[in-house]
Motif scaffolding. Structure first.
Motif, PDB file in Angstrom:
ATOM      1  N   GLU A   1       0.853  -1.194   0.000  1.00 14.46           N
ATOM      2  CA  GLU A   1       0.000   0.000   0.000  1.00 14.46           C
ATOM      3  C   GLU A   1       0.883   1.235   0.000  1.00 14.46           C
ATOM      4  O   GLU A   1       1.705   1.403   0.892  1.00 14.46           O
ATOM      5  CB  GLU A   1      -0.897  -0.025   1.243  1.00 14.46           C
ATOM      6  N   ASP A   2       0.710   2.101  -0.990  1.00 16.77           N
ATOM      7  CA  ASP A   2       1.546   3.303  -1.083  1.00 16.77           C
ATOM      8  C   ASP A   2       0.957   4.508  -0.360  1.00 16.77           C
ATOM      9  O   ASP A   2       1.646   5.495  -0.150  1.00 16.77           O
ATOM     10  CB  ASP A   2       1.846   3.650  -2.540  1.00 16.77           C
ATOM     11  N   ASP A   3      -0.276   4.431   0.072  1.00 22.22           N
ATOM     12  CA  ASP A   3      -0.910   5.553   0.768  1.00 22.22           C
ATOM     13  C   ASP A   3      -0.680   5.411   2.276  1.00 22.22           C
ATOM     14  O   ASP A   3      -1.151   4.444   2.895  1.00 22.22           O
ATOM     15  CB  ASP A   3      -2.409   5.572   0.453  1.00 22.22           C
ATOM     16  N   GLU A   4       0.033   6.367   2.862  1.00 17.90           N
ATOM     17  CA  GLU A   4       0.373   6.287   4.281  1.00 17.90           C
ATOM     18  C   GLU A   4      -0.858   6.344   5.183  1.00 17.90           C
ATOM     19  O   GLU A   4      -0.888   5.707   6.240  1.00 17.90           O
ATOM     20  CB  GLU A   4       1.369   7.381   4.654  1.00 17.90           C
ATOM     21  N   ASP A   5      -1.885   7.087   4.781  1.00 17.12           N
ATOM     22  CA  ASP A   5      -3.119   7.136   5.573  1.00 17.12           C
ATOM     23  C   ASP A   5      -3.797   5.771   5.604  1.00 17.12           C
ATOM     24  O   ASP A   5      -4.289   5.332   6.647  1.00 17.12           O
ATOM     25  CB  ASP A   5      -4.081   8.191   5.023  1.00 17.12           C
ATOM     26  N   ASP A   6      -3.816   5.090   4.454  1.00 21.09           N
ATOM     27  CA  ASP A   6      -4.398   3.745   4.403  1.00 21.09           C
ATOM     28  C   ASP A   6      -3.566   2.765   5.239  1.00 21.09           C
ATOM     29  O   ASP A   6      -4.120   1.889   5.906  1.00 21.09           O
ATOM     30  CB  ASP A   6      -4.515   3.254   2.964  1.00 21.09           C
TER      31      ASP A   6
ATOM     32  N   VAL B   1       3.563  -6.618   7.650  1.00 22.58           N
ATOM     33  CA  VAL B   1       4.725  -6.033   6.987  1.00 22.58           C
ATOM     34  C   VAL B   1       4.211  -5.187   5.818  1.00 22.58           C
ATOM     35  O   VAL B   1       3.508  -5.696   4.945  1.00 22.58           O
ATOM     36  CB  VAL B   1       5.700  -7.117   6.475  1.00 22.58           C
ATOM     37  N   TYR B   2       4.575  -3.906   5.834  1.00 19.14           N
ATOM     38  CA  TYR B   2       4.100  -2.968   4.817  1.00 19.14           C
ATOM     39  C   TYR B   2       5.175  -2.689   3.781  1.00 19.14           C
ATOM     40  O   TYR B   2       6.360  -2.557   4.116  1.00 19.14           O
ATOM     41  CB  TYR B   2       3.688  -1.640   5.469  1.00 19.14           C
ATOM     42  N   PHE B   3       4.739  -2.553   2.537  1.00 22.23           N
ATOM     43  CA  PHE B   3       5.602  -2.151   1.435  1.00 22.23           C
ATOM     44  C   PHE B   3       4.892  -1.060   0.643  1.00 22.23           C
ATOM     45  O   PHE B   3       3.699  -1.186   0.368  1.00 22.23           O
ATOM     46  CB  PHE B   3       5.927  -3.328   0.529  1.00 22.23           C
ATOM     47  N   PRO B   4       5.625  -0.009   0.235  1.00 23.28           N
ATOM     48  CA  PRO B   4       4.994   1.094  -0.495  1.00 23.28           C
ATOM     49  C   PRO B   4       4.833   0.839  -1.991  1.00 23.28           C
ATOM     50  O   PRO B   4       4.180   1.607  -2.677  1.00 23.28           O
ATOM     51  CB  PRO B   4       5.946   2.268  -0.244  1.00 23.28           C
ATOM     52  N   ASP B   5       5.436  -0.238  -2.488  1.00 22.51           N
ATOM     53  CA  ASP B   5       5.289  -0.556  -3.910  1.00 22.51           C
ATOM     54  C   ASP B   5       5.528  -2.043  -4.129  1.00 22.51           C
ATOM     55  O   ASP B   5       6.085  -2.743  -3.283  1.00 22.51           O
ATOM     56  CB  ASP B   5       6.237   0.287  -4.777  1.00 22.51           C
ATOM     57  N   GLY B   6       5.104  -2.507  -5.294  1.00 21.20           N
ATOM     58  CA  GLY B   6       5.218  -3.920  -5.618  1.00 21.20           C
ATOM     59  C   GLY B   6       6.641  -4.413  -5.766  1.00 21.20           C
ATOM     60  O   GLY B   6       6.940  -5.571  -5.463  1.00 21.20           O
ATOM     61  N   GLN B   7       7.541  -3.548  -6.221  1.00 21.34           N
ATOM     62  CA  GLN B   7       8.934  -3.961  -6.415  1.00 21.34           C
ATOM     63  C   GLN B   7       9.585  -4.331  -5.088  1.00 21.34           C
ATOM     64  O   GLN B   7      10.251  -5.370  -4.989  1.00 21.34           O
ATOM     65  CB  GLN B   7       9.734  -2.857  -7.119  1.00 21.34           C
ATOM     66  N   GLN B   8       9.393  -3.510  -4.075  1.00 21.27           N
ATOM     67  CA  GLN B   8       9.967  -3.821  -2.760  1.00 21.27           C
ATOM     68  C   GLN B   8       9.354  -5.096  -2.175  1.00 21.27           C
ATOM     69  O   GLN B   8      10.047  -5.906  -1.570  1.00 21.27           O
ATOM     70  CB  GLN B   8       9.780  -2.650  -1.802  1.00 21.27           C
TER      71      GLN B   8
ATOM     72  N   LYS C   1       6.300   2.015  -9.425  1.00 26.08           N
ATOM     73  CA  LYS C   1       7.315   1.005  -9.781  1.00 26.08           C
ATOM     74  C   LYS C   1       6.706  -0.264 -10.355  1.00 26.08           C
ATOM     75  O   LYS C   1       6.891  -0.574 -11.509  1.00 26.08           O
ATOM     76  CB  LYS C   1       8.241   0.687  -8.617  1.00 26.08           C
ATOM     77  N   LEU C   2       5.991  -1.019  -9.548  1.00 27.21           N
ATOM     78  CA  LEU C   2       5.402  -2.283  -9.985  1.00 27.21           C
ATOM     79  C   LEU C   2       3.983  -2.330  -9.434  1.00 27.21           C
ATOM     80  O   LEU C   2       3.788  -2.426  -8.223  1.00 27.21           O
ATOM     81  CB  LEU C   2       6.246  -3.453  -9.455  1.00 27.21           C
ATOM     82  N   ASP C   3       2.992  -2.233 -10.321  1.00 30.72           N
ATOM     83  CA  ASP C   3       1.615  -2.204  -9.823  1.00 30.72           C
ATOM     84  C   ASP C   3       1.161  -3.600  -9.387  1.00 30.72           C
ATOM     85  O   ASP C   3       1.871  -4.589  -9.566  1.00 30.72           O
ATOM     86  CB  ASP C   3       0.671  -1.581 -10.852  1.00 30.72           C
ATOM     87  N   GLY C   4      -0.010  -3.659  -8.796  1.00 33.38           N
ATOM     88  CA  GLY C   4      -0.513  -4.909  -8.250  1.00 33.38           C
ATOM     89  C   GLY C   4      -0.682  -6.013  -9.272  1.00 33.38           C
ATOM     90  O   GLY C   4      -0.408  -7.182  -8.992  1.00 33.38           O
ATOM     91  N   PHE C   5      -1.122  -5.670 -10.487  1.00 36.43           N
ATOM     92  CA  PHE C   5      -1.285  -6.690 -11.532  1.00 36.43           C
ATOM     93  C   PHE C   5       0.066  -7.256 -11.957  1.00 36.43           C
ATOM     94  O   PHE C   5       0.217  -8.470 -12.119  1.00 36.43           O
ATOM     95  CB  PHE C   5      -2.012  -6.109 -12.752  1.00 36.43           C
TER      96      PHE C   5
END
Length: 140
Positions: free
Chosen positions: A11-16, A34-41, A64-68
């Motif tokens: 999830e890239d949205d910090e509020d979410d 465990v949180y990651f801000p993008d799919g690549q990480q 970087k790398l979307d969910g799909f």
């Protein structure tokens, strides 16, 4: 599927992220989140960790790398397939095409992010309880 393993939240949205953190704390599941801000990480973590995650909650629209794209990479990676990690989309944006595309990648669920904390709690509880009860090929 390791029912005691970490829940991976992409999830890239910090509020979410904050709202989800509050929900998981309130519900009291013992799993580490465990949180990651993008799919690549997230992909790099999944490819290198010795932990076997319980499930993945992934946003769709991320840098970087979307969910799909992330789901596709996990779906074709033999080492990650063997871990039997349920992959669920959790997104605010939804269309029929997105849902069709998601299920064509063999996701195990597509959930719309709730706007209220109470509704989000219900959704997370349903997801966690369902997967805690499921048997997976690597559960034996």
């Amino acid at each position: 599927m390791n029912k005691d393993g970490p829940v991976i939240v992409i999830e890239d949205d910090e509020d979410d992220q904050l709202l989800l953190s509050l929900v998981f704390q309130k519900l009291g599941y013992p799993n580490k989140i465990v949180y990651f801000p993008d799919g690549q990480q997230a992909l790099e973590f999944l490819e290198t960790t010795t932990e076997s995650p319980f499930l993945i909650l992934s946003d769709i629209n991320m840098p970087k790398l979307d969910g799909f794209a992330l789901r596709q990479k996990i779906h074709v990676d033999a080492q990650l397939q063997v871990k039997c990690i349920p992959y669920l989309f959790f997104s605010t944006g939804v269309s029929q095409k997105m849902v069709i595309d998601a299920y064509s990648l063999s996701v195990q669920g597509f959930f719309i992010k709730q706007t209220s904390q109470a509704e989000l709690e219900k959704t997370i509880q349903v997801i966690m309880d369902y997967w805690k009860r499921c048997a997976a090929p690597n559960s034996f």
